[in-house]
Design an enzyme around this catalytic site. Structure first.
Site, PDB file in Angstrom:
ATOM      1  N   THR A  77       0.846  -1.193   0.000  1.00 18.67           N
ATOM      2  CA  THR A  77       0.000   0.000   0.000  1.00 18.67           C
ATOM      3  C   THR A  77       0.883   1.245   0.000  1.00 18.67           C
ATOM      4  OG1 THR A  77      -0.199  -0.130   2.402  1.00 18.67           O
ATOM      5  CG2 THR A  77      -1.949  -1.160   1.113  1.00 18.67           C
ATOM      6  N   VAL A  79       1.475   4.653   1.503  1.00 21.05           N
ATOM      7  CA  VAL A  79       2.331   5.227   2.544  1.00 21.05           C
ATOM      8  C   VAL A  79       3.231   4.157   3.158  1.00 21.05           C
ATOM      9  CG1 VAL A  79       2.335   6.424   4.787  1.00 21.05           C
ATOM     10  CG2 VAL A  79       0.676   7.077   3.031  1.00 21.05           C
ATOM     11  N   CYS A  80       2.706   2.944   3.279  1.00 23.84           N
ATOM     12  CA  CYS A  80       3.482   1.840   3.865  1.00 23.84           C
ATOM     13  C   CYS A  80       4.742   1.569   3.048  1.00 23.84           C
ATOM     14  CB  CYS A  80       2.626   0.578   3.949  1.00 23.84           C
ATOM     15  SG  CYS A  80       1.078   0.788   4.848  1.00 23.84           S
ATOM     16  N   SER A  81       4.588   1.527   1.727  1.00 23.48           N
ATOM     17  CA  SER A  81       5.713   1.216   0.837  1.00 23.48           C
ATOM     18  C   SER A  81       6.617   2.410   0.582  1.00 23.48           C
ATOM     19  CB  SER A  81       5.185   0.723  -0.515  1.00 23.48           C
ATOM     20  OG  SER A  81       4.490  -0.486  -0.372  1.00 23.48           O
TER      21      SER A  81
END
Length: 192
Positions: A77, A79-81
């Site tokens: 996803t 922001v996660c990545s």
């Protein structure tokens, strides 16, 4: 308790919001807060078969160690990545220099997806990735969120914590899953 959280987060509204919602708090034993819960270490399918699909009890992850753990809505996803995992990968040497034994990323995903994602991010050598397959870890800590509107289902809030021998020393919870204000490696470095 809320004032201690506020001091730890340097006045962060997100942490105060988390404390008001009943999230795991400073001083709590993270293992006791999630009794009977185990996580699944990121691995390939073949490694899963070879280990008979073993899981890792929380006591093995947290007791006798200084751990920085961060949770996020999910592998692959935005922001996660793009921000969350890279902030820890890029600061791993600084975290280790402060005596941190393990840096752990946990998400409501299976361990095979997390393994592929960790490899894609070239972060597997720096960060340990664990799956919370059924969300029981996050639910036990009151860090679960319903992201069905984004087609993700029940997932994890975006958060971070410093845990020393099972005791939560600091915890930071973002107000929204897309926020990245209080759960970065840079914030937690100041809290260790």
């Amino acid at each position: 308790m809320a004032s201690a959280l506020a001091r730890r987060a340097r006045g962060s509204a997100a942490v105060l919001w988390g404390a008001a919602r009943g999230f795991a708090s400073v001083g709590s034993d993270i293992v006791s807060a999630a009794p009977g819960v185990s996580l699944q270490k990121a691995r390939s399918w073949d490694e899963g078969v070879a280990t008979k699909f073993s899981t890792t009890p929380l006591k093995d992850i947290f007791y006798g160690k200084k751990v920085v753990i961060f949770g996020l809505p999910g592998a692959y996803t935005g922001v996660c990545s793009q921000a969350h995992v890279p902030s820890y990968k890029n600061n791993i040497d600084k975290l280790k220099a402060k005596g941190i034994d393990s840096v752990i990323c946990v998400a409501v995903n299976d361990p095979y997806v997390l393994n592929g994602w960790a490899e894609k991010l070239q972060a597997k050598d720096a960060i340990e990735f664990y799956g919370d397959l059924d969300g029981s870890f996050h639910k036990s800590l009151d860090l679960e969120i319903d992201l069905s509107a984004a087609l993700l289902g029940r997932r994890s809030h975006r958060w971070s914590a410093f845990v020393d021998n099972g005791k939560i020393k600091s915890i930071n919870v973002e107000e929204a899953p897309s926020d990245f204000k209080v759960s970065s490696a840079e914030v937690i470095l100041d809290q260790i």
